[in-house]
Design an enzyme around this catalytic site. Sequence first.
Site, PDB file in Angstrom:
ATOM      1  N   GLU A   6      32.400   4.545  -9.666  1.00  0.00           N
ATOM      2  CA  GLU A   6      32.773   3.336 -11.029  1.00  0.00           C
ATOM      3  C   GLU A   6      32.587   4.344 -12.014  1.00  0.00           C
ATOM      4  O   GLU A   6      31.952   5.110 -12.319  1.00  0.00           O
ATOM      5  CB  GLU A   6      31.539   2.490 -10.941  1.00  0.00           C
ATOM      6  CG  GLU A   6      31.510   1.559 -11.966  1.00  0.00           C
ATOM      7  CD  GLU A   6      30.597   0.473 -11.983  1.00  0.00           C
ATOM      8  OE1 GLU A   6      29.920   0.261 -11.042  1.00  0.00           O
ATOM      9  OE2 GLU A   6      30.752  -0.252 -13.058  1.00  0.00           O
ATOM     10  N   GLU A  43      23.293   1.764  -4.909  1.00  0.00           N
ATOM     11  CA  GLU A  43      23.473   2.627  -6.118  1.00  0.00           C
ATOM     12  C   GLU A  43      22.946   4.024  -5.987  1.00  0.00           C
ATOM     13  O   GLU A  43      21.657   3.861  -5.628  1.00  0.00           O
ATOM     14  CB  GLU A  43      23.238   2.142  -7.344  1.00  0.00           C
ATOM     15  CG  GLU A  43      24.054   0.854  -7.600  1.00  0.00           C
ATOM     16  CD  GLU A  43      23.651   0.217  -8.972  1.00  0.00           C
ATOM     17  OE1 GLU A  43      23.427   0.742  -9.615  1.00  0.00           O
ATOM     18  OE2 GLU A  43      24.532  -1.127  -9.141  1.00  0.00           O
ATOM     19  N   SER A  94      26.218  -7.828  -9.300  1.00  0.00           N
ATOM     20  CA  SER A  94      26.827  -8.553 -10.677  1.00  0.00           C
ATOM     21  C   SER A  94      26.750  -9.994 -10.776  1.00  0.00           C
ATOM     22  O   SER A  94      26.932 -10.798 -11.797  1.00  0.00           O
ATOM     23  CB  SER A  94      28.240  -8.291 -10.744  1.00  0.00           C
ATOM     24  OG  SER A  94      28.867  -8.345  -9.643  1.00  0.00           O
TER      25      SER A  94
HETATM   26  O1  KIV Z   1      27.276  -5.731  -8.289  1.00  0.00           O
HETATM   27  C1  KIV Z   1      28.741  -5.383  -8.458  1.00  0.00           C
HETATM   28  O2  KIV Z   1      29.591  -6.311  -8.413  1.00  0.00           O
HETATM   29  C2  KIV Z   1      29.065  -4.023  -8.356  1.00  0.00           C
HETATM   30  C3  KIV Z   1      30.163  -3.504  -8.887  1.00  0.00           C
HETATM   31  C4  KIV Z   1      30.029  -3.265 -10.500  1.00  0.00           C
HETATM   32  C5  KIV Z   1      30.805  -2.281  -8.428  1.00  0.00           C
HETATM   33  O3  KIV Z   1      28.241  -3.367  -7.985  1.00  0.00           O
END
Ligand code: KIV
Length: 283
Positions: A184, A117, A47
């Site tokens: 999530e 993921e 993120s």
């Molecule tokens: O990149 C991130 O912060 C994440 C969260 C959305 C779980 O994978």
Amino acid sequence: MAKKKNILDFRKMKKQGEQVAWVTAYDFPTASFAEQAGMDMLLVGDSLGMVVLGYQSTVPVTMEDCLRHCQAVRRGAPGTFVVGDMPFLSYQISDEDAVRNAGRFVKEAEVDCIKLEGGVRVATRIKAIADAGILVMGHIGLTPQSSGQLGGHKAQGRDTASARAVIEDALAVQAAGAALLLVEAVPPEVTAFIAKLLMIPVYSIGAGPCDGQLLISADLLGKFEAFTPKFVKKYANVAEVETDAFKAYIADVRAGRFPGEEHVYRVIDPLEEFEKLFREFAK
Ligand code: KIV
């Protein structure tokens, strides 16, 4: 400083019904403040692409971006369990690639665990990385790297067919050897069922109560203004604090109020000596 928690502590906390509180961090100061606050765990999420680097999604984030930010977080929080997030295309191509890149997180950034993921479709990747001796956290439900396939950043598991797929993913992640699982944007009923079904600790971001909670620090702190998901609780408005401070600084500079007497270094030789020096150059 409290002792750094490890996987045995997280297993014990699950058994004892103790909640794990964790946030994302991308830089030295945030990591250091989070550690001082007593955070159980930190995620250097991809993120960072959106909340730090200004991309529209997490897809452009590279291994180099992730490693650089993991290193900063490691330095800021040497006593905290740090999870490094594997960016898009660092594990999708092959098991070998996945192990090589997961290994880079551990060798070059000293993270304690990596996260990737997917469920059923990344089971061989999870097994290969875990077999290499690296702690793995799975991430299922809404998986932002494949949000195109999901039709956007949409909650998952809201109907029984989708809930079945999420539960199958959870089981596949555990069976492949992951030590931890993040769920999530899934309804709390489904998450609670998964947390009960699985032996490994199950954490939530926007998925209701289970073994612990994650939030993106920029959301919690009010530093990311593009959008705020429904599940976020905002604990501060840092954007407002920063903007107000910048406005006050601009006003001070423009009005000649900054720098003040207390912000300058005074000469130590007699002033006449400086005047002589200036005359020498002004000739
Ligand atoms: O990149 C991130 O912060 C994440 C969260 C959305 C779980 O994978």
